[in-house]
Design an enzyme around this catalytic site. Structure first.
Site, PDB file in Angstrom:
ATOM      1  N   GLU A 132      10.598  55.704 -25.583  1.00  0.00           N
ATOM      2  CA  GLU A 132      11.259  56.390 -25.778  1.00  0.00           C
ATOM      3  C   GLU A 132      11.547  57.209 -27.022  1.00  0.00           C
ATOM      4  OE1 GLU A 132      15.038  56.695 -22.888  1.00  0.00           O
ATOM      5  OE2 GLU A 132      15.212  59.101 -24.030  1.00  0.00           O
ATOM      6  N   GLU A 138      23.699  50.459 -24.549  1.00  0.00           N
ATOM      7  CA  GLU A 138      23.719  52.187 -24.096  1.00  0.00           C
ATOM      8  C   GLU A 138      24.823  51.958 -22.717  1.00  0.00           C
ATOM      9  OE1 GLU A 138      19.912  53.138 -22.131  1.00  0.00           O
ATOM     10  OE2 GLU A 138      20.191  55.330 -22.319  1.00  0.00           O
TER      11      GLU A 138
HETATM   12  C1  BGC Z   1      18.985  58.639 -24.229  1.00  0.00           C
HETATM   13  C2  BGC Z   1      20.071  59.075 -23.804  1.00  0.00           C
HETATM   14  C3  BGC Z   1      20.244  60.407 -24.462  1.00  0.00           C
HETATM   15  C4  BGC Z   1      20.123  61.160 -22.344  1.00  0.00           C
HETATM   16  C5  BGC Z   1      19.905  62.278 -22.470  1.00  0.00           C
HETATM   17  C6  BGC Z   1      18.061  58.701 -22.512  1.00  0.00           C
HETATM   18  O1  BGC Z   1      16.806  58.750 -22.012  1.00  0.00           O
HETATM   19  O2  BGC Z   1      18.534  57.499 -24.052  1.00  0.00           O
HETATM   20  O3  BGC Z   1      20.449  58.623 -25.094  1.00  0.00           O
HETATM   21  O4  BGC Z   1      20.792  61.588 -24.282  1.00  0.00           O
HETATM   22  O5  BGC Z   1      18.662  60.522 -22.108  1.00  0.00           O
HETATM   23  O6  BGC Z   1      19.513  62.712 -21.242  1.00  0.00           O
END
Ligand code: BGC
Length: 883
Positions: free
Chosen positions: A455, A730
């Site tokens: 990502e 996270e």
């Molecule tokens: C990310 C986040 C992001 C979020 C929003 C995730 O996959 O890692 O930090 O803000 O998606 O949908």
């Protein structure tokens, strides 16, 4: 008195920028109390001996020492030397600084080099040339896409990594300038470049999306112009053109997510030297490319900022792991000699599972590995075109693993650490360090959500909530400035502020709607930069983007409700639904969105006032008020009860100032009540968490903030620390108490969003707070808010004006606070619990200080017996039910 940190646009000795509006700053340190600058003189010259002065401000009666616009038309490709002389109020004689410099890039100078390409994937390119006279100076202007690394006579032209960096490549492309004077030699020379993929051409991913590559381009291309000036005054230019040769490089794979495979059997060690080389080389072609996209760099380089050595361990399942002791972003340098054909594979991971084995499932499809295939000769290799988020690496391909063969090279954008925090609780100190590492790991040219899985995107919400912490931790001015430049470009394309910058998802056709708190980055980040660095240019430059975002929200509201409804991520990853699959939390997303609408409109109005746009200032102030009114009608009871009664709903309503005074009182009670029901445990997500503790401290609930900080059970910050975290996770439950993991589909151990608590530590625990009326800490607040749950705390901040320090220590009912206020600044000091206290200031009884008082530069010490009104306060124990 000493003059230090001379900078241009917040960078010391910047090379290769187009300074549209150059602004000079310096820091004066002086031991004299209440000292400040009364005048300065700036001299700019073309030579170090100051014999070709191009600008002399003469003596200017001014106390300004930060962001002074330089009224000089700059020439391209020119090094300017400068110094400043300062007269201060307390020193009799003026002091002149050392001489420093800045160097411009090309502005509109046409390129004689052309982008070239060849038939190879991941090629290497080269050209030989002769120089017959001693070299006075040499500059390389270059750009390669997706990524490039240039070499001259066998040596890298710079320590920069992952050039040209990450940006909205379809809007602009940065080129770099390198000083290569020391690398060019009289006689035969060779220049070369390796090309990699990066996000320009390599793989990008999004869950559920078919794998995508070549988002911005499908060819590796390279552009260079080497400009050499000889001592004899001759200028020789070596541009990229068809006379360059190409071959396949030793790189068999170079991907950001998947890593690098380097086959040294294909590596001719002299490939970029003038000596004979044994590979077959082919001709190159000029590539069709829109040169108008090229601009001078805006970022600071990504460098190997730190190095770490590993220990070696064997896991229960028999794997050999290198443990670098810290989750970080970077790569592994491998040094040693192994038999030809040996394939050393290093596969990275962030954590161990509950059995002690390496956990890599959370990387999703990212292979995250580096492979070195030996040619039997001594190896000194680190990947050029990838970067991993990791602490551990599994080693295969060799049986004897000698830790001294491996070094973690930690990569992040060049930024000075400006802040430090520590206190009496070692776990809190570890949390602070973990947050700092979160910043380092996710500030690799673009603020990313996470550095490890498939990502690693520039999520605007994550960047927005972390920006105030980031600006205290490190000098992040240039870093965010570039991010906002990209943001404004992306916004122009779509009309709204996309959730990731660059908007890589646009090219994939995925997720093209804005969302509150993420898209508000367009307004909140420029304002945060202004508050911390005091540079009005960021507001000037971003004004149209800020305004366009607020206008976009208004345009969605055809019915004139003044609410911001529709889809929003809301309080992302909040814990209050108790449903592990719910990512949005209990707080209605439109409640949060409407509060952010009012908040952004308010900031926009304040910005308009600063920029003398009076009409806009009035319009957006009125808009903000109307939105607040609509918010109160829709979400707040007459008395001040907020509908969702979640921690986040109350927090956001208070933070964004949505309530009438009597409703505020009720809402503060409501928040306290909510927290007591929740056993003073966090339930907040991405948007509630950053504001929760500041709101508590500002509304007489400081002890709740301390209690939250010091909780040790999940969900809490210290739970992560106690589980061995070295960065911030996270999710609050990324790892559970039994060592099992949160949902694998989205579970990073290096997300900085929840690290935003560090802003509260600097600004409330230690009390160093920026003020809009003295932006850049020219005038600021010192308001430490101690609680005896800690016995001491201290923070320092290397502000644009110099070092600010604040500390406090408690002993029984005695408190001692010390402050350092930099030269040329003033601070309003608010001391805690001073009712009826006899305050000793620097050894002398302070006569009637009042609630707050102002002090100028110097070291200030305060001692008194405190009233205990707030410092000893604890959250009341829950009342037993009446029956
Ligand atoms: C990310 C986040 C992001 C979020 C929003 C995730 O996959 O890692 O930090 O803000 O998606 O949908």
């Amino acid at each position: 008195m000493e003059i230090k940190r001379l900078s241009v646009n917040s960078m010391e000795t910047p090379l290769g920028y187009d300074f549209d509006k150059p602004c000079l700053s310096w820091v004066v340190s002086s031991s004299a109390r209440d000292d400040y600058q009364v005048a300065y003189r700036l001299e700019v010259t073309l030579d170090e001996s100051f014999s070709s002065i191009v600008y002399d401000s003469q003596r200017q009666e001014s106390s300004q020492s930060v962001n002074i616009p330089l009224d000089l038309t700059l020439e391209p490709c020119t090094r300017y030397f400068w110094r400043v002389t300062v007269w201060s109020a307390k020193e009799l004689a003026p002091v002149t600084s050392h001489t420093t410099w800045f160097e411009t890039a090309r502005y509109q100078l046409p390129w004689s080099g052309k982008f070239i390409s060849c038939r190879f994937e991941l090629p290497q390119l080269r050209k030989t040339f002769s120089i017959h006279a001693p070299v006075r100076s040499a500059r390389l202007y270059a750009c390669g896409l997706g990524l490039y690394k240039a070499f001259l006579n066998g040596k890298p032209v710079s320590a920069e990594e992952l050039a040209p960096g990450i940006c909205a490549y379809d809007c602009w492309i940065p080129y770099q300038t390198y000083d290569v004077t020391d690398l060019v030699q009289v006689g035969e020379n060779a220049i070369g470049a390796w090309l990699g993929n990066g996000y320009y051409k390599g793989r990008v991913n999004w869950p559920g999306m078919k794998e995508r590559r070549c988002i911005y381009g499908d060819k590796n291309i390279f552009l260079a112009e080497l400009v050499i000036e000889t001592e004899a005054g001759e200028t020789i230019v070596i541009p990229t053109d068809e006379s360059w040769e190409a071959s396949a490089s030793p790189l068999l794979r170079a991907e950001m997510y998947d890593g690098e495979v380097f086959d040294s059997r294909l590596y001719s060690r002299d490939w970029s030297t003038a000596s004979k080389h044994d590979l077959s080389w082919e001709s190159t072609q000029v590539a069709d490319f829109d040169m108008s996209l090229l601009q001078a760099r805006r970022n600071r380089p990504v460098l190997v900022m730190e190095q770490r050595v590993p220990t070696v361990m064997t896991t229960p399942n028999g794997d050999t792991l290198l443990d670098f002791g810290q989750n970080a972003s970077g790569r592994i340098r491998v040094r040693g000699t192994w038999p030809a054909g040996t394939e050393i594979r290093l596969q990275t991971g962030e954590v161990l599972d509950r059995f002690g084995n390496l956990y890599r499932e959370n990387l999703r499809t990212a292979l995250s590995e580096q492979v070195y295939i030996s040619d039997g000769l001594p190896c000194d290799y680190a990947p050029s075109f990838t970067c991993f988020g990791f602490r551990y690496a599994k080693v295969t391909g060799i049986t004897e693993v000698d830790p001294s063969c491996f070094t973690m090279e930690v990569l992040y954008s060049q930024m000075e650490q400006t802040g430090h925090f520590s206190c009496s609780d070692p776990l809190v100190n570890k949390l602070y360090m973990n947050t700092l590492w979160g910043q380092k790991s996710n500030f690799v040219d673009n603020p990313t959500d996470c550095p490890q899985r498939d990502e690693r995107m520039g999520w605007a919400g994550d960047a927005q909530v972390f920006a105030p912490t980031a600006c205290m931790n490190m000098n992040a001015q240039t870093f965010f400035h570039k991010y906002l430049y990209d943001l404004a470009h992306e916004q122009k394309k779509t009309g709204f502020v996309p959730v990731t910058i660059p908007n890589i998802l646009l090219k994939t056709g995925m997720w093209q709607i804005p969302t509150t708190g993420w898209s508000d980055a367009a307004v909140i980040i420029p304002w945060t930069l202004y508050l911390h660095y005091g540079d009005l240019r960021i507001l000037e430059e971003q004004y149209d983007s800020m305004k366009a975002w607020v206008d976009y929200i208004t345009a969605q509201d055809a019915a004139g409700t003044h609410l911001y409804q529709g889809f929003h991520l809301g309080d992302w990853l909040a814990q209050d639904t108790k449903d592990p699959n719910n990512r949005f939390g209990l707080t209605p997303p439109d409640l949060i969105a409407t509060a952010f609408y009012a908040y952004s409109a308010r900031i926009l109005s304040d910005t308009a006032s600063l920029l003398n746009k009076e009409e806009d200032a009035v319009h957006y102030a009125e808009l903000s008020e109307k939105v607040k009114e609509a918010f109160r009608k829709e979400y707040v009871s007459q008395s001040g009860r907020v509908v969702a009664e979640t921690q986040t709903a109350y927090t956001i309503a208070l933070m964004a100032d949505m309530l009438l005074p009597h409703q505020r009182v009720k809402a503060v009670d409501g928040l306290a009540n909510r927290l007591r029901i929740d056993h003073v445990m966090l339930t907040t997500g991405f948007l509630g968490t950053p504001y929760l503790c500041p709101v508590l401290s500002e509304n007489g609930l400081n002890e709740y903030a301390y209690t939250l900080l010091l909780q040790k059970e999940c969900p809490s910050w210290l739970f992560e620390v106690l589980m061995g975290a070295t960065t911030v996770w996270e999710r609050w439950n990324s790892m559970r108490e039994d060592g099992s993991f949160g949902p694998v589909s989205m579970n990073s151990f290096n997300h900085y969003a929840f690290g935003s608590i560090v802003q509260w530590m600097y600004q409330y625990v230690a009390g160093i707070r920026p003020l809009a009326e003295g932006a850049g800490f020219r005038h600021f607040r010192l308001q430490p808010m101690p609680n005896s749950m800690l016995t001491h705390a201290e923070a320092t901040l290397e502000s644009p004006y110099g070092l600010i320090a604040s500390s406090w220590a408690l002993q029984d009912d005695q408190i001692e606070l010390t402050f350092d206020i930099p030269f040329g600044t003033t601070a309003e000091i608010l001391l805690p619990d001073i009712e009826n206290a006899e305050i000793i200031e620097n050894g002398v009884l302070l006569d009637n200080p009042g609630e707050h008082f102002i002090r100028g530069s110097g070291h200030w010490v305060y001692q008194y017996t405190f009233s205990g009104e707030t410092i000893h306060r604890r959250v009341p124990a829950p009342q037993p039910p009446p029956f």
